[in-house]
Design a protein around this motif. Structure first.
Motif: not given
Length: 102
Positions: A81-83, A90
């Protein structure tokens, strides 16, 4: 700060030899069974422990959003997943904490 029972949290910290690194454990009982990501629960946690500056580490992004709302720096433990914008850092593995600066 855990949504789990205090007895369980303490057992896990002891088993992982991490208990000595904690001043206190804020459990679901301490949150009057209104746990994360509740803003009122987070505020109670911060006030009770007199926290003015901190880093909040969690694997649930919704819990980090609440911490960010109160000005707490955040670290998201997540392998994909993208931050989101409100996450400070992250990491993919817990031991990555040893190599980050916030």
């Amino acid at each position: 700060y855990t949504n789990g029972p205090k007895s369980y949290a303490l057992s896990v910290l002891r088993a992982c030899r991490l208990l000595k690194y904690f001043d206190a454990v804020h459990s679901i009982e301490d949150s009057f069974f209104n746990g994360k990501p509740s803003r009122s629960s987070m505020k109670h946690f911060l006030v009770k422990n007199k926290i003015k500056r901190a880093v909040f580490i969690d694997d649930e992004v919704k819990n980090l959003k609440t911490a960010s709302y109160y000005g707490i720096k955040t670290v998201w433990l997540n392998k994909g997943c993208k931050k989101p914008y409100y996450i400070t850092k992250k990491i993919r593995h817990l031991d990555d904490l040893l190599n980050i600066r916030i």
